[in-house]
Design a protein around this motif. Structure first.
Motif, mmCIF file in Angstrom:
data_model
loop_
_atom_site.group_PDB
_atom_site.id
_atom_site.type_symbol
_atom_site.label_atom_id
_atom_site.label_comp_id
_atom_site.label_asym_id
_atom_site.label_seq_id
_atom_site.Cartn_x
_atom_site.Cartn_y
_atom_site.Cartn_z
ATOM 1 N N TYR A 1 40.260 38.147 4.307
ATOM 2 C CA TYR A 1 39.663 39.051 5.294
ATOM 3 C C TYR A 1 38.179 38.735 5.467
ATOM 4 O O TYR A 1 37.684 38.674 6.592
ATOM 5 C CB TYR A 1 39.806 40.513 4.852
ATOM 6 C CG TYR A 1 41.213 41.036 4.882
ATOM 7 C CD1 TYR A 1 41.710 41.693 5.996
ATOM 8 C CD2 TYR A 1 42.047 40.895 3.780
ATOM 9 C CE1 TYR A 1 42.999 42.188 6.020
ATOM 10 C CE2 TYR A 1 43.346 41.384 3.789
ATOM 11 C CZ TYR A 1 43.815 42.033 4.916
ATOM 12 O OH TYR A 1 45.090 42.521 4.932
ATOM 13 N N LEU B 1 37.019 46.126 6.252
ATOM 14 C CA LEU B 1 38.112 45.154 6.144
ATOM 15 C C LEU B 1 37.798 43.960 5.231
ATOM 16 O O LEU B 1 38.654 43.557 4.443
ATOM 17 C CB LEU B 1 38.545 44.665 7.530
ATOM 18 C CG LEU B 1 39.374 45.634 8.346
ATOM 19 C CD1 LEU B 1 39.546 45.125 9.786
ATOM 20 C CD2 LEU B 1 40.734 45.872 7.697
ATOM 21 N N LEU C 1 47.224 50.301 7.611
ATOM 22 C CA LEU C 1 46.239 50.571 6.565
ATOM 23 C C LEU C 1 45.777 52.020 6.629
ATOM 24 O O LEU C 1 45.826 52.647 7.690
ATOM 25 C CB LEU C 1 45.021 49.662 6.740
ATOM 26 C CG LEU C 1 45.243 48.161 6.584
ATOM 27 C CD1 LEU C 1 43.986 47.401 6.981
ATOM 28 C CD2 LEU C 1 45.633 47.834 5.160
ATOM 29 N N LEU D 1 38.864 43.867 1.521
ATOM 30 C CA LEU D 1 40.276 43.792 1.133
ATOM 31 C C LEU D 1 40.665 42.450 0.524
ATOM 32 O O LEU D 1 41.761 42.311 -0.003
ATOM 33 C CB LEU D 1 41.173 44.093 2.340
ATOM 34 C CG LEU D 1 41.003 45.473 2.963
ATOM 35 C CD1 LEU D 1 41.958 45.639 4.139
ATOM 36 C CD2 LEU D 1 41.217 46.570 1.936
#
Length: 83
Positions: free
Chosen positions: A43, A36, A20, A39
């Motif tokens: 997640y 995170l 990423l 996303l």
């Protein structure tokens, strides 16, 4: 940045590893854990209990304040128990 997911995190997110490129404001482990979940639902679900997670940066345990760089390897995993 290479991210590794272990145990139930791997199952919930649906992958064991990915590369990423977080936005520039993601400078610490804590920032990464805040970013995170944006996303996707998988997640967000996997990372909703951050207090249960352990993080390693380049194979060394890390605290939320630890600075991270684009070429780091970040591992996310639940606490390890022995037996």
């Amino acid at each position: 940045m290479k991210i590794l997911y272990f145990a139930w995190l791997r199952t919930s997110i649906g992958k064991s590893t990915e590369t990423l490129s977080p936005p520039t404001e993601v400078k610490t482990v804590g920032n990464l854990l805040d970013w995170l979940p944006t996303l996707g639902d998988n997640y967000a679900s996997a990372l909703e209990k951050r207090d249960l997670l352990r993080v390693a940066v380049n194979q060394e345990y890390a605290e939320l304040e630890q600075l991270i760089k684009a070429d780091d390897e970040i591992a996310l995993f639940p606490p390890v128990t022995g037996g």
